[in-house]
Write an enzyme that holds these catalytic residues in place. Structure first.
Site, PDB file in Angstrom:
ATOM      1  N   MET A 178     -12.083   4.590  -1.091  1.00  0.00           N
ATOM      2  CA  MET A 178     -12.777   4.891   0.177  1.00  0.00           C
ATOM      3  C   MET A 178     -13.462   6.235   0.002  1.00  0.00           C
ATOM      4  SD  MET A 178      -9.788   3.517   2.684  1.00  0.00           S
ATOM      5  CE  MET A 178      -8.601   3.502   1.358  1.00  0.00           C
ATOM      6  N   GLY A 219       1.010  -1.994   4.225  1.00  0.00           N
ATOM      7  CA  GLY A 219       1.645  -0.675   4.106  1.00  0.00           C
ATOM      8  C   GLY A 219       2.836  -0.570   5.014  1.00  0.00           C
ATOM      9  N   SER A 220       2.581  -0.403   6.303  1.00  0.00           N
ATOM     10  CA  SER A 220       3.685  -0.149   7.233  1.00  0.00           C
ATOM     11  C   SER A 220       4.633  -1.332   7.361  1.00  0.00           C
ATOM     12  CB  SER A 220       3.143   0.280   8.605  1.00  0.00           C
ATOM     13  OG  SER A 220       2.107  -0.547   9.021  1.00  0.00           O
ATOM     14  N   HIS A 249      -8.273   1.056  -4.270  1.00  0.00           N
ATOM     15  CA  HIS A 249      -9.245   0.920  -3.179  1.00  0.00           C
ATOM     16  C   HIS A 249      -9.893   2.277  -2.959  1.00  0.00           C
ATOM     17  CE1 HIS A 249      -9.611   0.047   1.480  1.00  0.00           C
ATOM     18  NE2 HIS A 249     -10.785   0.224   0.901  1.00  0.00           N
ATOM     19  N   MET A 301     -11.762  -5.587   5.129  1.00  0.00           N
ATOM     20  CA  MET A 301     -10.935  -4.693   5.955  1.00  0.00           C
ATOM     21  C   MET A 301     -10.701  -5.340   7.318  1.00  0.00           C
ATOM     22  SD  MET A 301     -10.177  -2.197   4.016  1.00  0.00           S
ATOM     23  CE  MET A 301      -9.218  -1.323   5.263  1.00  0.00           C
ATOM     24  N   ASP A 308      -6.770  -6.248   4.216  1.00  0.00           N
ATOM     25  CA  ASP A 308      -6.117  -4.934   4.245  1.00  0.00           C
ATOM     26  C   ASP A 308      -6.230  -4.365   5.651  1.00  0.00           C
ATOM     27  OD1 ASP A 308      -5.174  -2.377   3.680  1.00  0.00           O
ATOM     28  OD2 ASP A 308      -6.855  -1.824   2.386  1.00  0.00           O
ATOM     29  N   GLY A 309      -5.067  -4.148   6.275  1.00  0.00           N
ATOM     30  CA  GLY A 309      -5.036  -3.495   7.584  1.00  0.00           C
ATOM     31  C   GLY A 309      -4.344  -4.341   8.628  1.00  0.00           C
ATOM     32  N   GLY A 365      -1.058   1.706   9.658  1.00  0.00           N
ATOM     33  CA  GLY A 365      -0.393   1.514  10.948  1.00  0.00           C
ATOM     34  C   GLY A 365      -1.291   1.129  12.110  1.00  0.00           C
ATOM     35  N   MET A 409      -8.930   8.250  -0.677  1.00  0.00           N
ATOM     36  CA  MET A 409      -9.800   8.641   0.454  1.00  0.00           C
ATOM     37  C   MET A 409     -10.335  10.044   0.219  1.00  0.00           C
ATOM     38  SD  MET A 409      -7.451   7.430   3.624  1.00  0.00           S
ATOM     39  CE  MET A 409      -6.689   5.812   3.675  1.00  0.00           C
ATOM     40  N   HIS A 452      -1.152  -1.427  -4.295  1.00  0.00           N
ATOM     41  CA  HIS A 452      -2.430  -1.051  -3.690  1.00  0.00           C
ATOM     42  C   HIS A 452      -2.467   0.471  -3.520  1.00  0.00           C
ATOM     43  CE1 HIS A 452      -6.036  -1.938  -1.248  1.00  0.00           C
ATOM     44  NE2 HIS A 452      -5.610  -0.987  -0.426  1.00  0.00           N
ATOM     45  N   SER A 471       0.843  -1.189   0.000  1.00  0.00           N
ATOM     46  CA  SER A 471       0.000   0.000   0.000  1.00  0.00           C
ATOM     47  C   SER A 471       0.876   1.235   0.000  1.00  0.00           C
ATOM     48  CB  SER A 471      -0.903   0.017   1.239  1.00  0.00           C
ATOM     49  OG  SER A 471      -1.456   1.311   1.385  1.00  0.00           O
ATOM     50  N   ASP A 496      -4.645   3.632  -2.228  1.00  0.00           N
ATOM     51  CA  ASP A 496      -5.739   4.003  -1.323  1.00  0.00           C
ATOM     52  C   ASP A 496      -6.233   5.405  -1.626  1.00  0.00           C
ATOM     53  OD1 ASP A 496      -6.097   1.771   0.534  1.00  0.00           O
ATOM     54  OD2 ASP A 496      -4.013   2.157   1.085  1.00  0.00           O
TER      55      ASP A 496
HETATM   56  C1  DX5 Z   1      -6.371   1.795   5.379  1.00  0.00           C
HETATM   57  C2  DX5 Z   1      -5.869   1.426   4.011  1.00  0.00           C
HETATM   58  C3  DX5 Z   1      -4.761   0.447   4.018  1.00  0.00           C
HETATM   59  C4  DX5 Z   1      -3.510   0.886   4.734  1.00  0.00           C
HETATM   60  C5  DX5 Z   1      -2.919  -0.348   5.362  1.00  0.00           C
HETATM   61  O1  DX5 Z   1      -7.592   2.439   5.261  1.00  0.00           O
HETATM   62  O2  DX5 Z   1      -6.918   0.870   3.244  1.00  0.00           O
HETATM   63  O3  DX5 Z   1      -4.452   0.001   2.695  1.00  0.00           O
HETATM   64  O4  DX5 Z   1      -2.550   1.495   3.917  1.00  0.00           O
HETATM   65  O5  DX5 Z   1      -1.849   0.034   6.153  1.00  0.00           O
HETATM   66  P1  DX5 Z   1      -1.166  -0.988   7.188  1.00  0.00           P
HETATM   67  O6  DX5 Z   1      -0.662  -2.157   6.400  1.00  0.00           O
HETATM   68  O7  DX5 Z   1      -0.069  -0.160   7.781  1.00  0.00           O
HETATM   69  O8  DX5 Z   1      -2.227  -1.371   8.191  1.00  0.00           O
HETATM   70 ZN    ZN Z   2      -6.497  -0.093   1.293  1.00  0.00          ZN
END
Ligand code: DX5
Ligand code: ZN
Length: 215
Positions: free
Chosen positions: A65, A197-198, A63, A137, A175-176, A145, A34, A30, A7, A32
């Site tokens: 959102m 992501g992190s 994705h 999710m 994801d998450g 994070g 928002m 990926h 991500s 994101d």
């Molecule tokens: C959160 C995003 C994720 C996010 C995941 O709303 O949809 O894709 O980047 O981050 P980590 O892997 O750090 O939880």
């Molecule tokens: Zn995502």
């Protein structure tokens, strides 16, 4: 075979090109999006996807959102997204069906996303019509994070059963809060695409972090 989808929400947007090249051993990218309404955060939009598309051949797993995501299907498809996933909570069912139909007409792959509160059964009307991906999710959407919600694992198992029954080619993505430990739990529960992501971008050795997620 499990696919890894880094991500870019956890990338450094001042050096996004380098941070995308850094994850080239992964499978999908990926992205994101928002809107500050469906989720409290605001991230990136259509022009950034256009720029990413010019610089990578990676599959862009986008994705959305955003509230009423049907408004943006054509724009993100034209920008070069390979797959768009839209939240079931972001509009009424007829509008979600219409957005998925538009994706099919535009030749973009079709995904739906469930917030933690949304039940497994909610996927059925869409899955029966054919989907490319269901994203579960495992945190509240909006921020990277956060801690993995282990109570989402039974939902994964239930949706994997529905997929086998109604649309076996559909992917199941999480994801998450995904790290090597939670990745293993999710794969055991039926996931085959892992967003992280992190766990990838905060790692000292990114290719090693990607390999660790593959298990
Ligand atoms: C959160 C995003 C994720 C996010 C995941 O709303 O949809 O894709 O980047 O981050 P980590 O892997 O750090 O939880
Ligand atoms: Zn995502």
């Amino acid at each position: 075979m499990v696919k890894i989808a880094p991500s870019i929400l956890s990338a450094d947007f001042c050096r996004l090109g380098e941070d995308i090249r850094a994850v080239s051993t992964a499978d999908w990218l990926h992205v994101d999006v928002m809107d500050g309404m469906f989720v409290p955060n605001i991230s990136i939009g259509v022009p950034v996807v256009q720029s990413i598309r010019k610089h990578t051949g990676m599959f862009l797993d986008t994705h959305l959102m955003v509230e009423k995501p049907g408004r943006y299907v054509k724009a993100f498809a034209d920008a070069g997204a390979d797959l768009l996933s839209i939240h079931l909570e972001a509009d009424m069912p007829p509008a979600i069906h219409a957005a998925l139909d538009e994706m099919a007409a535009l030749g973009v792959k079709r995904g739906i996303v469930l917030r933690p509160i949304t039940s497994a059964e909610a996927v059925l009307p869409y899955l029966k019509e054919g989907l490319d991906l269901i994203l579960v999710m495992t945190v509240e959407p909006g921020f990277g994070g956060q801690a993995f919600m282990a109570d989402m694992l039974p939902k994964l198992t239930a949706i994997r059963c529905y997929i086998e029954k109604y649309c076996p080619t559909c992917h199941l993505e999480v994801d998450g809060g995904i790290n090597p430990d939670t990745a293993k739990l999710c794969v055991e529960a039926g996931a085959d695409i892992l967003v992280a992501g992190s766990a990838i971008y905060n790692a000292p050795d990114i290719p090693a972090a990607i390999a660790a997620l593959r298990g």
